[in-house]
Design an enzyme around this catalytic site. Sequence first.
Site, short mmCIF file in Angstrom:
data_model
loop_
_atom_site.label_atom_id
_atom_site.label_comp_id
_atom_site.label_asym_id
_atom_site.label_seq_id
_atom_site.Cartn_x
_atom_site.Cartn_y
_atom_site.Cartn_z
N VAL A 296 0.83 -1.21 0.00
CA VAL A 296 0.00 0.00 0.00
C VAL A 296 0.86 1.25 0.00
O VAL A 296 0.63 2.20 -0.77
CB VAL A 296 -0.96 -0.01 1.22
CG1 VAL A 296 -1.64 1.33 1.39
CG2 VAL A 296 -2.00 -1.11 1.04
N PHE B 56 -8.42 0.76 -0.91
CA PHE B 56 -9.20 -0.33 -1.52
C PHE B 56 -8.46 -1.01 -2.67
O PHE B 56 -9.04 -1.81 -3.39
CB PHE B 56 -10.55 0.21 -2.04
CG PHE B 56 -11.40 0.82 -0.94
CD1 PHE B 56 -12.17 0.01 -0.13
CD2 PHE B 56 -11.40 2.19 -0.72
CE1 PHE B 56 -12.95 0.56 0.89
CE2 PHE B 56 -12.17 2.74 0.29
CZ PHE B 56 -12.95 1.93 1.10
N LEU B 57 -7.17 -0.69 -2.84
CA LEU B 57 -6.47 -1.27 -4.00
C LEU B 57 -6.41 -2.79 -3.89
O LEU B 57 -6.49 -3.36 -2.80
CB LEU B 57 -5.05 -0.69 -4.12
CG LEU B 57 -4.02 -0.91 -3.01
CD1 LEU B 57 -3.45 -2.31 -3.00
CD2 LEU B 57 -2.90 0.09 -3.17
N ASN C 84 -14.66 -5.40 2.69
CA ASN C 84 -13.89 -6.64 2.59
C ASN C 84 -14.68 -7.84 3.09
O ASN C 84 -14.63 -8.93 2.51
CB ASN C 84 -12.57 -6.52 3.37
CG ASN C 84 -11.46 -5.98 2.47
OD1 ASN C 84 -11.70 -5.67 1.31
ND2 ASN C 84 -10.26 -5.88 3.00
N PHE D 284 -16.53 -11.46 -8.08
CA PHE D 284 -16.39 -12.25 -6.84
C PHE D 284 -17.41 -13.39 -6.78
O PHE D 284 -17.88 -13.76 -5.72
CB PHE D 284 -16.47 -11.33 -5.60
CG PHE D 284 -15.19 -10.58 -5.40
CD1 PHE D 284 -14.27 -11.00 -4.45
CD2 PHE D 284 -14.86 -9.51 -6.20
CE1 PHE D 284 -13.06 -10.36 -4.30
CE2 PHE D 284 -13.65 -8.85 -6.06
CZ PHE D 284 -12.75 -9.27 -5.11
N GLY E 84 -13.85 -21.57 -6.21
CA GLY E 84 -12.47 -22.06 -6.28
C GLY E 84 -11.98 -22.55 -4.94
O GLY E 84 -12.75 -23.08 -4.13
N CYS F 35 -5.49 -9.52 3.32
CA CYS F 35 -6.56 -8.63 3.78
C CYS F 35 -7.85 -9.33 4.19
O CYS F 35 -8.33 -9.12 5.30
CB CYS F 35 -6.84 -7.59 2.72
SG CYS F 35 -5.47 -6.45 2.53
N LYS G 139 -2.98 -15.02 -5.50
CA LYS G 139 -3.71 -14.77 -6.74
C LYS G 139 -2.69 -14.40 -7.81
O LYS G 139 -1.53 -14.13 -7.48
CB LYS G 139 -4.78 -13.69 -6.57
CG LYS G 139 -4.25 -12.30 -6.29
CD LYS G 139 -5.43 -11.34 -6.26
CE LYS G 139 -4.98 -9.91 -6.03
NZ LYS G 139 -6.05 -8.96 -6.02
N1 LIG Z 1 -1.94 -5.32 0.55
C1 LIG Z 1 -3.16 -4.96 0.18
O1 LIG Z 1 -3.68 -5.41 -0.84
C2 LIG Z 1 -3.94 -3.96 1.00
C3 LIG Z 1 -5.07 -3.35 0.43
C4 LIG Z 1 -5.78 -2.43 1.19
C5 LIG Z 1 -5.38 -2.16 2.49
N2 LIG Z 1 -4.30 -2.78 3.03
C6 LIG Z 1 -3.91 -2.44 4.39
O2 LIG Z 1 -2.78 -1.57 4.33
C7 LIG Z 1 -1.88 -1.84 5.41
C8 LIG Z 1 -0.51 -2.17 4.86
O3 LIG Z 1 -0.61 -3.36 4.11
P1 LIG Z 1 0.58 -3.85 3.17
O4 LIG Z 1 0.09 -5.04 2.46
O5 LIG Z 1 1.11 -2.69 2.40
O6 LIG Z 1 1.65 -4.26 4.30
P2 LIG Z 1 3.17 -4.65 4.10
O7 LIG Z 1 3.47 -5.63 5.14
O8 LIG Z 1 3.45 -4.97 2.67
O9 LIG Z 1 3.96 -3.30 4.43
C9 LIG Z 1 4.00 -2.72 5.70
C10 LIG Z 1 5.30 -1.93 5.81
O10 LIG Z 1 5.28 -1.17 7.02
C11 LIG Z 1 6.58 -1.18 7.58
N3 LIG Z 1 6.51 -0.81 8.99
C12 LIG Z 1 6.08 -1.57 10.03
N4 LIG Z 1 6.15 -0.86 11.17
C13 LIG Z 1 6.61 0.38 10.83
C14 LIG Z 1 6.89 1.57 11.57
N5 LIG Z 1 6.69 1.63 12.88
N6 LIG Z 1 7.37 2.63 10.90
C15 LIG Z 1 7.57 2.58 9.57
N7 LIG Z 1 7.33 1.48 8.82
C16 LIG Z 1 6.85 0.40 9.45
C17 LIG Z 1 7.06 -2.60 7.31
O11 LIG Z 1 8.47 -2.69 7.42
C18 LIG Z 1 6.55 -2.82 5.89
O12 LIG Z 1 7.48 -2.40 4.92
C19 LIG Z 1 -2.54 -2.98 6.22
O13 LIG Z 1 -3.29 -2.44 7.25
C20 LIG Z 1 -3.44 -3.64 5.20
O14 LIG Z 1 -4.54 -4.27 5.82
C21 LIG Z 1 -3.56 -3.67 2.30
#
Ligand SMILES: NC(=O)c1ccc[n+]([C@@H]2O[C@H](COP(=O)([O-])OP(=O)(O)OC[C@H]3O[C@@H](n4cnc5c(N)ncnc54)[C@H](O)[C@@H]3O)[C@@H](O)[C@H]2O)c1
Length: 450
Positions: A16, A151-152, A207, A248, A252, A259, A319
């Site tokens: 994100v 929402f990506l 979600n 959706f 499968g 998420c 996926k």
């Molecule tokens: N991945 C998705 O498809 C998606 C979609 C929508 C929302 N989200 C939400 O977005 C958030 C992030 O998801 P993601 O998949 O990008 O996570 P991710 O694990 O890929 O990335 C999180 C990053 O945060 C860093 N981090 C952790 N603690 C930290 C701190 N104190 N200071 C600075 N950096 C720190 C980690 O090192 C990591 O690089 C989550 O809450 C997730 O639910 C994710």
Amino acid sequence: MSTEREPIGVIGTGYVGLVTAAGFAELGSEVWCVDIDAEKIARLQQGEVPIYEPGLKEMLAKSAGRLHFSTDLVGALEHARLLFVAVGTPPTHSGDADLSAVHAVVDAIPASDRHALVMKSTVPCGTGASIQRVFGEQGKVGLRYVSCPEFLKEGSAVKDFLHPDRVVVGDNGDWAGDAVIELYAPLQAPLLRTDIASAEMIKLAANAFLATKISFINEIANVCEEVGADVVEVAQGMGSDARIGPKFLQAGLGYGGSCFTKDVSALKLLAGNSGYHFQLLNAVIEVNELQKRRVVSKLQKHLGELAGKRVALLGLAFKPHTDDMRGASSLVLAARLEAEGAHVRAFDPIAEVQARKLMEQLDYAPGALEAVADADAVVLVTEWPEFIELDWRQVAEAMRGTLVIDGRNALDADAVHAAGLVYEGIGRGRGPEARSSEPGGQAFMSEESA
Ligand SMILES: NC(=O)c1ccc[n+]([C@@H]2O[C@H](COP(=O)([O-])OP(=O)(O)OC[C@H]3O[C@@H](n4cnc5c(N)ncnc54)[C@H](O)[C@@H]3O)[C@@H](O)[C@H]2O)c1
């Protein structure tokens, strides 16, 4: 593009954070990215992209001059008044969201009348209120707070950033909410401005609803198998109702990824902790867990005892078009098959590096044809395009058995069958087989798939 766009900070450079950073940089903002993972930051400073996401590398490269990577959160505050928080919120052992990374950021921000924290991480409803309380307790009352849920979808995250279905901004009606709205304005997306709690709830509810849709169609698929209907046709018929929609509704191996699993569980527990028993979500979770395991019974139905059998898994990522292994159905499937004594050989075009971190012991093949060599059965786990386009005659020559389980209902059943292989999808009932054994049609049923 204007050079006077609001500079921003992005805390957390995962899926994100990096997409948000690259997207706003493309729109003209200077972006100050911060992560606690020094190795990740060093790679990003070198122009490396630590994750696989289509188009992200190019987008980051295009705006490299506007993107700054560091481990210094306070340093970012000198340049930007809006700090987008995109740190992980994984589930705790109890299933609640682990907010420790979010709170680490909250604690690290010094008192200021000029800054705002913009929450992109998915957090339980009520988190914004509690963070603002903490700001108060820490004497940081001047800090503003905005909820801007993300929402990506991994695999199309860059496109989703640039063309969102909607932008949700939950705030207290102050400058910070206005500034976030201004940042998103060039995207011309429908905007929904709400209070903070509602914005938080929108993300969790969206979600949970999508996960419910998947579990629903998977249950329909399982009934289809019992009654001889084809879930692909059923879903098509259901989905063409505008009130339902086609998305959706692909039966499968169940939903995966970081998420859905954690957000459904977080919402269930949020409800429970607030005194409400969210019954429906219990079923959604249970159906999904069982669905991942159904392939094992399908294999047993055809092959009998799995001990000593060779099973090829095509795809490991949760996926296609991502290397993300979090919550991937392949993890459960591989573990169950190995527990039954099967030899599992797997191939994924992108996710092997991530998969090795979680399944070191697995036998990894360098390509699809190598994975299926001498296999008794092949299971399509992730519907990467290269698996859909496989030459099934080559697969049949390489295998020692004949069984192909299509865990995503993505393969051309006729092409698989024409290669002399036995096709079994999820919830396909007697659909394609029955049609092809009708007068004039080619018999499709084999003894094994009967
Ligand atoms: N991945 C998705 O498809 C998606 C979609 C929508 C929302 N989200 C939400 O977005 C958030 C992030 O998801 P993601 O998949 O990008 O996570 P991710 O694990 O890929 O990335 C999180 C990053 O945060 C860093 N981090 C952790 N603690 C930290 C701190 N104190 N200071 C600075 N950096 C720190 C980690 O090192 C990591 O690089 C989550 O809450 C997730 O639910 C994710």
